[in-house]
Design an enzyme around this catalytic site. Structure first.
Site, mmCIF file in Angstrom:
data_model
loop_
_atom_site.group_PDB
_atom_site.id
_atom_site.type_symbol
_atom_site.label_atom_id
_atom_site.label_comp_id
_atom_site.label_asym_id
_atom_site.label_seq_id
_atom_site.Cartn_x
_atom_site.Cartn_y
_atom_site.Cartn_z
ATOM 1 N N SER A 146 0.828 -1.200 0.000
ATOM 2 C CA SER A 146 0.000 0.000 0.000
ATOM 3 C C SER A 146 0.869 1.260 0.000
ATOM 4 O O SER A 146 1.652 1.478 -0.932
ATOM 5 C CB SER A 146 -0.954 -0.046 1.205
ATOM 6 N N GLU A 240 -9.847 -4.013 -6.155
ATOM 7 C CA GLU A 240 -9.288 -2.797 -5.536
ATOM 8 C C GLU A 240 -9.445 -1.565 -6.415
ATOM 9 O O GLU A 240 -9.246 -1.629 -7.633
ATOM 10 C CB GLU A 240 -7.797 -2.975 -5.267
ATOM 11 N N HIS A 270 -7.656 -5.337 -0.765
ATOM 12 C CA HIS A 270 -6.402 -4.622 -0.540
ATOM 13 C C HIS A 270 -5.499 -5.330 0.480
ATOM 14 O O HIS A 270 -5.912 -5.607 1.598
ATOM 15 C CB HIS A 270 -6.744 -3.213 -0.042
#
Length: 300
Positions: A146, A240, A270
């Protein structure tokens, strides 16, 4: 088809609006994330050891029999404002075991108290610290998820621009690569993303970049000159909003001659890899990432 375990977790994320629940302040979100780490246990064959990587607090995850002259530099996710080596310790330990390589997981400075480029500076400090310990750049693989995936790719861009030694490769899980715009998947995946769909209404990006141009290559690596970067592996979930960030970055990297690949996991959310103790998809993903890291260390 996604596993029943992943479907249960998807339902839980939808019900709790984990990252977009406006009743929680950033400090409260940090505390929630820190509390969650108790569910993610260290792999039984991996040891954990606190260390100071120059000015950056960090910890080693050390699998049995790992070589002392190679390392993963792991950069945790958490939207640039939360997360720590503790919150990602479980996943990192499984990644170490799968790859047979020690990992240095860093506690970089967080926004909004420490906006860009503070976190990136800490990543660079840790990378150079590893080299000062006798681990050459060609025996280091960057990895992150991320926001940490963003920082991993940004660090590659920063190192190349500065003419510094590059690592053997990089792994990015669900990275944010474009902070300047919301790509098409923000619309097409909005209704199916159980984790990030509602983050567009928050101030996360502006709190992180402040008065910097979001097109800066070390903020949005998708706009960087990618030529000459080492091999890159990206994993992303099909459901996502960041899908196009991942796919678009790899397309640009390949066009620049980089050995880059992206794997899109059907119906996954995610950074599903963090649930490696419970999800069969996560276990498979960690195994594949471990093989990529082993291959890079062998040829580094």
């Amino acid at each position: 088809m996604a596993s029943i375990q992943s479907r249960i977790l998807t339902f839980w994320f939808r019900q709790n609006k984990y990252l977009a629940n406006k009743k929680y302040t950033p400090p409260q979100m940090r505390e929630r994330m820190e509390q969650s780490q108790r569910f993610f246990k260290l792999h039984k064959d991996v040891q954990n050891e606190a260390v100071q990587a120059g000015s950056v607090p960090a910890e080693w995850s050390i699998p049995n029999g790992a070589p002392g002259d190679a390392a993963i530099l792991y950069i945790h996710g958490g939207a640039w404002y939360m997360g720590s080596p503790r919150t990602h310790r479980g996943m990192v330990s499984h990644l170490c075991y799968a790859s047979g390589v020690n990992a240095l997981s860093i506690d970089y400075r967080l926004a909004p108290e420490n906006p860009f480029p503070a976190g990136l500076e800490d990543c660079l400090t840790a990378f150079e610290w590893l080299q000062a310990q006798g681990i050459p750049a060609r025996r280091i693989v960057l990895a992150g998820d991320s926001a940490g995936g963003n920082l991993s790719l940004a660090l590659l861009v920063e190192l190349k621009a500065a003419g510094k030694p590059l690592p053997a490769g990089a792994v990015a899980l669900s990275p944010a690569t474009d902070l300047a715009s919301q790509r098409e998947s923000y619309t097409t995946r909005h209704k199916v993303d159980p984790v990030l769909a509602n983050l567009g209404s928050t101030s996360i990006v502006s709190d992180y970049i402040r008065d910097h141009d979001p097109h800066e290559p070390t903020i949005s690596p998708i706009y960087a000159d990618l030529q000459g970067l080492p091999p890159i592996l990206i994993h992303v979930g099909e459901n996502e909003v960041l899908l196009d960030d991942a796919v678009g970055f790899v397309a640009r990297a390949r066009a620049a001659g980089v050995e880059a690949q992206v794997k899109v996991w059907p119906e996954m959310f995610h950074v599903f890899q963090i649930f490696v103790p419970w999800l069969p998809e996560a276990r498979q993903a960690i195994s594949e990432i471990g093989e990529f890291i082993r291959a890079r260390i062998r040829t580094g």
